[in-house]
Design an enzyme around this catalytic site. Structure first.
Site, PDB file in Angstrom:
ATOM      1  CB  ILE A 218     -10.680 -49.211  19.517  1.00 25.24           C
ATOM      2  CG1 ILE A 218     -10.173 -50.647  19.683  1.00 25.24           C
ATOM      3  CG2 ILE A 218     -11.563 -48.828  20.711  1.00 25.24           C
ATOM      4  CD1 ILE A 218      -9.272 -50.850  20.893  1.00 25.24           C
ATOM      5  N   GLY A 219     -11.595 -46.679  17.804  1.00 26.39           N
ATOM      6  CA  GLY A 219     -12.285 -45.392  17.744  1.00 26.39           C
ATOM      7  C   GLY A 219     -13.454 -45.406  16.790  1.00 26.39           C
TER       8      GLY A 219
ATOM      9  CB  THR B 288      -9.980 -37.806  19.824  1.00 25.43           C
ATOM     10  OG1 THR B 288      -9.519 -38.710  20.846  1.00 25.43           O
ATOM     11  CG2 THR B 288     -10.664 -36.615  20.477  1.00 25.43           C
ATOM     12  N   GLY B 289      -9.461 -39.574  17.284  1.00 19.03           N
ATOM     13  CA  GLY B 289      -8.738 -40.689  16.674  1.00 19.03           C
ATOM     14  C   GLY B 289      -9.661 -41.801  16.242  1.00 19.03           C
ATOM     15  CB  SER B 290     -13.037 -41.886  15.931  1.00 20.46           C
ATOM     16  OG  SER B 290     -13.292 -40.542  15.572  1.00 20.46           O
ATOM     17  CB  THR B 291     -10.423 -42.215  10.573  1.00 20.49           C
ATOM     18  OG1 THR B 291      -9.065 -42.485  10.926  1.00 20.49           O
ATOM     19  CG2 THR B 291     -10.698 -40.717  10.639  1.00 20.49           C
TER      20      THR B 291
ATOM     21  CE1 TYR C 299      -0.741 -47.619  23.283  1.00 19.02           C
ATOM     22  CE2 TYR C 299      -0.268 -49.567  24.593  1.00 19.02           C
ATOM     23  CZ  TYR C 299      -1.161 -48.776  23.899  1.00 19.02           C
ATOM     24  OH  TYR C 299      -2.486 -49.147  23.821  1.00 19.02           O
TER      25      TYR C 299
END
Length: 263
Positions: free
Chosen positions: A19-20, A13-16, A154
Site C-alpha cells: 500500500i505504501g 513511510t514504509g513505502s517500498t 496488530y
C-alpha cells in the site's frame, strides 16, 4: 479533478512495497514530489528507480522504530524542504495466537506501528501549525475498529493509531492543518498474495478458487465481497491530502468495503 498537489513535498513511510508504494505512485501521478522510505537501502534504491518514471521521487533508508534513526531520517527529509504531507504507513503484522505473543513482540508492534508515527508527527506537526498548512495521514486498519482474534497485537496498535490521529487533529483546531487516519480492509498486495498462496496450498485448494471463496467464509459482512486494490486505498489517501478535502479533519476514513457492520 485538480487536487492541487503539484510540487508538494510528501513523505510516505514504509513505502517500498504494498500500500505504501501505491500511495507514492498516486502522489507522483498528481505531480507531487515524494520521499519514500524503507529499512533496506537496496529495496529503497530499487523502488526509487522503478517509480521515477512517474515523477520526482527520493529515497531515504531508515528504521523508524528506532528513535535515533528516526531523528536522522527527519534531518535528511528537511534537506528537501518543508513537508506538506506526512503519511505514516510503516507497519508490521503477524498471524499468531494471543498467548504466544511475548512482551518483546508487543513492544515491537508499538515501536513500529505507533511510535514511528509519533516520532515523525511530533517534529512535523508543529512546523505545519506554524505555517498554517499541512496534512498528516496515519494508515490504520479496519482491525483497529474490528479487532482480529488472530492478530490482537496488530489490532490494538491500529486502534492506537486512530486515537493518535484524533488527538493530533484536536491540536489543529481553527487552522488549515488536518490529521486523519485511513482504515484499509483486506487489500491485494504482494504480501497478501503470498499469504493466500500459502493458505490455499495448506487447504489443498486452487488459489483462484480459494480467493473467490475467502470472503464468503472469512469476511461475510463485506459489502463488496472482494479485496480492495492498492490503487483504491492510495487514491483515498491522496484525496485526503488535497485541498478538496480541507473540511475533513479528525476522521477515521474507512476503505474496507463495508466489513465493519455499524452506522
Amino acid at each position: 479533478m485538480n487536487l492541487q498537489l503539484e510540487d508538494k513535498l510528501v513523505v510516505v513511510t514504509g513505502s517500498t512495497s504494498g500500500i505504501g508504494r501505491g500511495i507514492v505512485k498516486s502522489f507522483l501521478q498528481e505531480g507531487a514530489r515524494v520521499i519514500l522510505n524503507g529499512r533496506n537501502q537496496d529495496r529503497v534504491n530499487q523502488a526509487v528507480d522503478e517509480l521515477s518514471a512517474y515523477g520526482k521521487v527520493y529515497g531515504i533508508a531508515a528504521d523508524l522504530s528506532e528513535a535515533s534513526q528516526a531523528l536522522e531520517f527527519l534531518l535528511k527529509v528537511k534537506e528537501y524542504g518543508e513537508i506538506d504531507v506526512l503519511v505514516n504507513n510503516m507497519g508490521v503484522f503477524e498471524v499468531k495466537e494471543f498467548e504466544s505473543v511475548t512482551d518483546e513482540e508487543w513492544m515491537n508492534y508499538f515501536n513500529v506501528n505507533v511510535l514511528s508515527a509519533v516520532r515523525l508527527s511530533r517534529e512535523i506537526l508543529p512546523e505545519m501549525l506554524k505555517r498554517n498548512s499541512g496534512r498528516i495521514i496515519n494508515i490504520s486498519s479496519e482491525a483497529g475498529v474490528k479487532p482480529l482474534p488472530q492478530m490482537i497485537p496488530y489490532s490494538v496498535s491500529k486502534s492506537a493509531l486512530i486515537s493518535l490521529s484524533r488527538g493530533l487533529a484536536e491540536l489543529t483546531k481553527g487552522t488549515k492543518v488536518t490529521v486523519n487516519s485511513v482504515l484499509p480492509g483486506p487489500t491485494w498486495t504482494e504480501g497478501v498474495e503470498s499469504y493466500m498462496a500459502g493458505a490455499a496450498k495448506a487447504e489443498n485448494e486452487n488459489l483462484e478458487v480459494f480467493t473467490e471463496n475467502y470472503f464468503k467464509k472469512n469476511e461475510p459482512t463485506s459489502l463488496i465481497q472482494r479485496f480492495a486494490t492498492v490503487e483504491e486505498v492510495a487514491d483515498t489517501v491522496v484525496f485526503l491530502a488535497s485541498q478538496k478535502a480541507s473540511a475533513i479533519n479528525g476522521t477515521a476514513q474507512r476503505v474496507e468495503g463495508g466489513i465493519i457492520r455499524s452506522l
